[in-house]
Design a protein around this motif. Structure first.
Motif, PDB file in Angstrom:
ATOM      1  N   VAL A 173       2.120   8.679  -3.171  1.00 21.80           N
ATOM      2  CA  VAL A 173       2.690   7.451  -3.749  1.00 21.80           C
ATOM      3  C   VAL A 173       2.994   6.455  -2.631  1.00 21.80           C
ATOM      4  O   VAL A 173       2.712   5.254  -2.760  1.00 21.80           O
ATOM      5  CB  VAL A 173       3.961   7.780  -4.575  1.00 21.80           C
ATOM      6  CG1 VAL A 173       4.681   6.509  -4.996  1.00 21.80           C
ATOM      7  CG2 VAL A 173       3.588   8.611  -5.807  1.00 21.80           C
ATOM      8  N   GLU A 174       3.536   6.949  -1.541  1.00 26.99           N
ATOM      9  CA  GLU A 174       3.846   6.048  -0.429  1.00 26.99           C
ATOM     10  C   GLU A 174       2.594   5.321   0.057  1.00 26.99           C
ATOM     11  O   GLU A 174       2.617   4.110   0.315  1.00 26.99           O
ATOM     12  CB  GLU A 174       4.467   6.835   0.732  1.00 26.99           C
ATOM     13  CG  GLU A 174       4.803   5.957   1.912  1.00 26.99           C
ATOM     14  CD  GLU A 174       5.376   6.742   3.085  1.00 26.99           C
ATOM     15  OE1 GLU A 174       6.542   7.141   2.993  1.00 26.99           O
ATOM     16  OE2 GLU A 174       4.659   6.947   4.077  1.00 26.99           O
ATOM     17  N   GLY A 175       1.508   6.060   0.186  1.00 26.81           N
ATOM     18  CA  GLY A 175       0.264   5.443   0.683  1.00 26.81           C
ATOM     19  C   GLY A 175      -0.217   4.308  -0.213  1.00 26.81           C
ATOM     20  O   GLY A 175      -0.598   3.234   0.268  1.00 26.81           O
ATOM     21  N   TRP A 176      -0.174   4.514  -1.532  1.00 32.43           N
ATOM     22  CA  TRP A 176      -0.653   3.454  -2.443  1.00 32.43           C
ATOM     23  C   TRP A 176       0.337   2.309  -2.531  1.00 32.43           C
ATOM     24  O   TRP A 176      -0.067   1.154  -2.694  1.00 32.43           O
ATOM     25  CB  TRP A 176      -0.987   4.051  -3.812  1.00 32.43           C
ATOM     26  CG  TRP A 176      -2.240   4.864  -3.756  1.00 32.43           C
ATOM     27  CD1 TRP A 176      -2.370   6.207  -3.922  1.00 32.43           C
ATOM     28  CD2 TRP A 176      -3.568   4.377  -3.479  1.00 32.43           C
ATOM     29  NE1 TRP A 176      -3.676   6.592  -3.766  1.00 32.43           N
ATOM     30  CE2 TRP A 176      -4.427   5.496  -3.496  1.00 32.43           C
ATOM     31  CE3 TRP A 176      -4.097   3.121  -3.208  1.00 32.43           C
ATOM     32  CZ2 TRP A 176      -5.803   5.377  -3.254  1.00 32.43           C
ATOM     33  CZ3 TRP A 176      -5.459   2.993  -2.962  1.00 32.43           C
ATOM     34  CH2 TRP A 176      -6.298   4.114  -2.990  1.00 32.43           C
ATOM     35  N   LEU A 177       1.639   2.623  -2.420  1.00 33.44           N
ATOM     36  CA  LEU A 177       2.613   1.519  -2.396  1.00 33.44           C
ATOM     37  C   LEU A 177       2.425   0.679  -1.139  1.00 33.44           C
ATOM     38  O   LEU A 177       2.439  -0.557  -1.200  1.00 33.44           O
ATOM     39  CB  LEU A 177       4.045   2.073  -2.456  1.00 33.44           C
ATOM     40  CG  LEU A 177       4.503   2.602  -3.816  1.00 33.44           C
ATOM     41  CD1 LEU A 177       5.868   3.280  -3.687  1.00 33.44           C
ATOM     42  CD2 LEU A 177       4.578   1.492  -4.863  1.00 33.44           C
ATOM     43  N   ASP A 178       2.232   1.334  -0.004  1.00 33.35           N
ATOM     44  CA  ASP A 178       2.001   0.585   1.237  1.00 33.35           C
ATOM     45  C   ASP A 178       0.775  -0.318   1.093  1.00 33.35           C
ATOM     46  O   ASP A 178       0.781  -1.478   1.526  1.00 33.35           O
ATOM     47  CB  ASP A 178       1.786   1.542   2.415  1.00 33.35           C
ATOM     48  CG  ASP A 178       3.096   2.061   3.004  1.00 33.35           C
ATOM     49  OD1 ASP A 178       4.152   1.440   2.764  1.00 33.35           O
ATOM     50  OD2 ASP A 178       3.058   3.094   3.693  1.00 33.35           O
ATOM     51  N   ALA A 179      -0.282   0.239   0.512  1.00 35.55           N
ATOM     52  CA  ALA A 179      -1.509  -0.558   0.344  1.00 35.55           C
ATOM     53  C   ALA A 179      -1.225  -1.768  -0.538  1.00 35.55           C
ATOM     54  O   ALA A 179      -1.629  -2.902  -0.224  1.00 35.55           O
ATOM     55  CB  ALA A 179      -2.610   0.310  -0.272  1.00 35.55           C
ATOM     56  N   PHE A 180      -0.499  -1.562  -1.627  1.00 37.68           N
ATOM     57  CA  PHE A 180      -0.190  -2.677  -2.537  1.00 37.68           C
ATOM     58  C   PHE A 180       0.740  -3.690  -1.866  1.00 37.68           C
ATOM     59  O   PHE A 180       0.512  -4.904  -1.944  1.00 37.68           O
ATOM     60  CB  PHE A 180       0.429  -2.147  -3.842  1.00 37.68           C
ATOM     61  CG  PHE A 180       1.024  -3.237  -4.680  1.00 37.68           C
ATOM     62  CD1 PHE A 180       0.213  -4.242  -5.213  1.00 37.68           C
ATOM     63  CD2 PHE A 180       2.395  -3.290  -4.923  1.00 37.68           C
ATOM     64  CE1 PHE A 180       0.767  -5.282  -5.968  1.00 37.68           C
ATOM     65  CE2 PHE A 180       2.946  -4.317  -5.670  1.00 37.68           C
ATOM     66  CZ  PHE A 180       2.130  -5.312  -6.195  1.00 37.68           C
ATOM     67  N   PHE A 181       1.773  -3.209  -1.178  1.00 40.87           N
ATOM     68  CA  PHE A 181       2.705  -4.150  -0.545  1.00 40.87           C
ATOM     69  C   PHE A 181       1.987  -4.988   0.519  1.00 40.87           C
ATOM     70  O   PHE A 181       2.281  -6.159   0.704  1.00 40.87           O
ATOM     71  CB  PHE A 181       3.892  -3.408   0.093  1.00 40.87           C
ATOM     72  CG  PHE A 181       4.819  -2.740  -0.908  1.00 40.87           C
ATOM     73  CD1 PHE A 181       5.000  -3.260  -2.186  1.00 40.87           C
ATOM     74  CD2 PHE A 181       5.513  -1.583  -0.571  1.00 40.87           C
ATOM     75  CE1 PHE A 181       5.847  -2.644  -3.116  1.00 40.87           C
ATOM     76  CE2 PHE A 181       6.367  -0.966  -1.490  1.00 40.87           C
ATOM     77  CZ  PHE A 181       6.528  -1.496  -2.763  1.00 40.87           C
ATOM     78  N   ALA A 182       1.035  -4.371   1.204  1.00 41.41           N
ATOM     79  CA  ALA A 182       0.343  -5.092   2.282  1.00 41.41           C
ATOM     80  C   ALA A 182      -0.758  -6.004   1.744  1.00 41.41           C
ATOM     81  O   ALA A 182      -0.970  -7.106   2.266  1.00 41.41           O
ATOM     82  CB  ALA A 182      -0.257  -4.098   3.276  1.00 41.41           C
TER      83      ALA A 182
END
Ligand code: BTN
Length: 245
Positions: A173-182
């Motif tokens: 989840v962290e990886g996809w949130l980071d991708a979305f936030f960036a």
């Protein structure tokens, strides 16, 4: 850097982990704080639907997020959360697919759901609670959902360790949130569409401009589902349920 789950609050029985996480957020809990419970007495899904949450059967958790986003940019957090769930259960050996906006499916049945709730002050986003429920070890699903839902145990034919599932889930989840936030929806849209097996499908949904039946063709940059009707016209779906037909 790992930020999701730096602080994990474990609870026994709660009304809803989204409520617990909301209380922690209002008390100042940092971005990435996780609340995980053994049981929910009032677990909820979209539109206030009941999320069946018996003791020890499921993974019930919520994450406090403090993204630097305006409120109208936050809804695709749900899509990023779903991607993380799909990757985590895939890693356990269950082939998952996504259904817009918040369902994680296995074999055409619902395996997990995501409920994102926002707290705003004026035009500012104070925090977002990302709630995730995964049917883990349920073997007897209630009759009203038995034909519509499944669990990891039913799919795998064995029990799963909920702590091991949590350990798979948080980095995914962290990886996809980071991708979305960036990078916004653009950064997650291809992966999401691939796991949703959009092309070639047929759905019915309430689009912004009325009811539509057609082929789902992708996500726009706000995370709306784009459905192409039989005349080739494209329609945005921003709320409601999507029926696969
Ligand atoms: C849905 O399918 O509509 C979303 C279901 C989300 C359920 C999870 S369980 C943990 C968290 N707490 C809740 O009350 N709901 C979410």
């Amino acid at each position: 850097m790992t930020w999701l789950g730096q602080r994990i609050e474990r609870r026994g029985r709660v009304s809803s982990t989204n409520d617990e996480a909301g209380l922690l957020a209002r008390a100042g809990a940092p971005h990435g704080t996780v609340v995980v419970a053994d049981e929910q007495t009032a677990g909820r899904g979209r539109y206030g639907r009941v999320w069946h949450s018996p003791p020890d059967d499921g993974l019930y958790l919520s994450v406090v997020l403090r993204p630097g986003l305006s409120p109208e940019r936050a809804p695709p957090i749900t899509l990023a959360g779903g991607l993380g769930v799909a990757d985590a259960v895939n890693n356990l050996g269950v082939t998952a697919s996504l259904k817009w906006p918040n369902d994680v499916m296995a074999g055409g049945r619902k395996l997990a759901g995501v409920l994102t709730e926002m707290n705003t002050r004026g035009q500012e986003l104070e925090h977002v609670i990302l709630g995730i429920g995964i049917n883990a070890n349920a073997s007897d699903l209630p009759p009203e959902i038995a034909s519509l839902a499944t669990s990891l145990r039913l799919e795998l034919g064995r029990e799963v360790d909920r702590d091991a599932l949590l350990a798979e889930l948080l980095p995914a989840v962290e990886g996809w949130l980071d991708a979305f936030f960036a990078g916004g929806v653009t950064a997650i849209a291809d992966a999401w569409s691939e796991r949703a097996q959009l092309r070639g499908g047929r759905v019915r949904a309430d689009a912004e401009d009325g009811s539509v039946t057609g082929e789902p063709v992708g996500l726009d940059d706000e995370g709306a589902l784009v459905v192409e009707d039989d005349d080739g016209r494209r329609h945005r779906v921003v709320s409601g349920d999507v029926a696969v037909i």
